[in-house]
Design an enzyme around this catalytic site. Structure first.
Site, PDB file in Angstrom:
ATOM      1  N   PRO A 103       5.971  21.027 -23.090  1.00 55.61           N
ATOM      2  CA  PRO A 103       6.855  21.093 -21.862  1.00 55.61           C
ATOM      3  C   PRO A 103       8.331  21.784 -22.919  1.00 55.61           C
ATOM      4  O   PRO A 103       7.975  21.388 -24.646  1.00 55.61           O
ATOM      5  CB  PRO A 103       8.159  19.142 -21.785  1.00 55.61           C
ATOM      6  N   CYS A 104       8.593  22.595 -22.718  1.00 55.91           N
ATOM      7  CA  CYS A 104       9.713  23.495 -24.006  1.00 55.91           C
ATOM      8  C   CYS A 104      10.687  23.002 -23.663  1.00 55.91           C
ATOM      9  O   CYS A 104      12.125  23.279 -23.145  1.00 55.91           O
ATOM     10  CB  CYS A 104      10.136  25.405 -23.335  1.00 55.91           C
ATOM     11  N   GLN A 105      10.803  22.365 -25.312  1.00 53.19           N
ATOM     12  CA  GLN A 105      12.203  21.144 -25.191  1.00 53.19           C
ATOM     13  C   GLN A 105      13.411  22.223 -26.493  1.00 53.19           C
ATOM     14  O   GLN A 105      12.153  23.036 -27.629  1.00 53.19           O
ATOM     15  CB  GLN A 105      12.554  20.438 -25.355  1.00 53.19           C
TER      16      GLN A 105
END
Length: 313
Positions: free
Chosen positions: A73-75
């Site tokens: 996931p792109c956090q």
């Protein structure tokens, strides 16, 4: 025999691409936190054990492996981390990838993320990631690839990061295969009537589109037919109203794509089992990867690793 691990595995799209590319690959560890995704994963991979929360997993419990794969996931990376000059990745899920790479030192990795990662925080987020991967000892390659360049009728762009511990490796990302695509290739012949949208919903979409156009905004839905070259990107939100991909139907309202069509739109084979509700299926395929793109990258990784191995002999 190449051993891979499958982190943030979802329904196993990355693993599937590697299994198609390598005749001698074995997945020795999988991790996924969503229980419905695990249900689909296990239905398609012999019911094997899937580890839950990777942030709570001790690296000692992860088997040795040759290739780490992750659609993480792109956090957003913390501003504090950026001010420290790439010193801090803690608090992000990328940190868990990094700690496994540092502890296990696999020969190679493949990471997949949304294209927006490239420009996130003016490119600094990607710089943080690349700096940490390089500090872990890897030679890293990055590229944005399109699903429609690999035989899939979907306008989906994703960024891929490929790394090798051996800096003598000569890796090149795959080139477009030059195959024309058509949405008709993924459509079912006789979709269930329940996928046709209601008059109320269709009128609402058309009204919103007209309002958005008048306000100078982008239109509110995507309408396609069998002759269309490709669809919009299928997202995890598709289950909500399906407006980004609607299929024209002669003489009646358009319809949403069916879960098997969503699977085909990501390059999954028709033999892939879908044991969950339609809403979960849309979410899972929207969150997944385009399998033929992964396969093409995996083939290039295999060639690069084999070439180095041959030179040693």
């Amino acid at each position: 025999m190449f051993k891979i691990i499958d982190l943030f595995a979802g329904i196993g799209g990355i693993r599937l691409g590697f299994e198609q590319a390598f005749d001698d690959v074995r997945c020795v560890f999988s991790s996924e936190i969503d229980k419905y995704a695990v249900q689909t994963y296990q239905a398609n991979h012999g019911g094997e054990t899937v580890c839950g929360d990777i942030t709570q997993t001790d690296v000692a419990d992860i088997p040795d492996h040759d290739i780490l794969s992750a659609g993480f996931p792109c956090q957003p990376f913390s501003q504090a981390g950026l001010k420290k000059g790439f010193a801090d990745t803690r608090g992000t899920l990328f940190f868990d990838i990094e700690r496994i790479l540092l502890a296990k030192k696999p020969q190679a990795f493949l990471l997949e993320n949304v294209k927006q990662l490239k420009g996130h925080d003016k490119g600094r987020t990607l710089q943080v990631i690349l700096a940490h991967l390089q500090q872990a000892g890897y030679k890293v390659y990055t590229e944005v690839l399109k699903a429609r360049d690999f035989g899939i009728p979907q306008n989906r762009e994703r960024i891929y990061l490929v790394g090798f511990l051996n800096h003598d490796v000569d890796f090149r990302f795959p080139q477009p295969i030059g195959q024309a695509t058509a949405v008709g290739d993924i459509l079912e012949a006789y979709p269930d009537e329940k996928y046709t949208i209601s008059d109320k919903l269709w009128q609402g979409y058309q009204r919103r589109k007209a309002e958005n156009r008048a306000a100078g905004k982008g239109f509110g839905y995507g309408l396609f037919n069998a002759e269309s070259a490709y669809t919009n990107t299928i997202s995890a939100r598709y289950y909500k109203d399906g407006s980004e991909i609607l299929i024209e139907q002669p003489g009646k309202n358009p319809r949403k794509i069916t879960p098997p069509e969503a699977a085909r739109l990501q390059g999954f084979p028709d033999s892939f089992q879908i044991p969950v509700s339609d809403a979960q299926a849309y979410r899972q395929f929207g969150n997944s990867v385009c399998v033929p793109v992964i396969r093409a990258i995996a083939e290039q990784m295999k060639a690069a690793l084999s070439a180095v191995s041959d030179r040693k002999v």
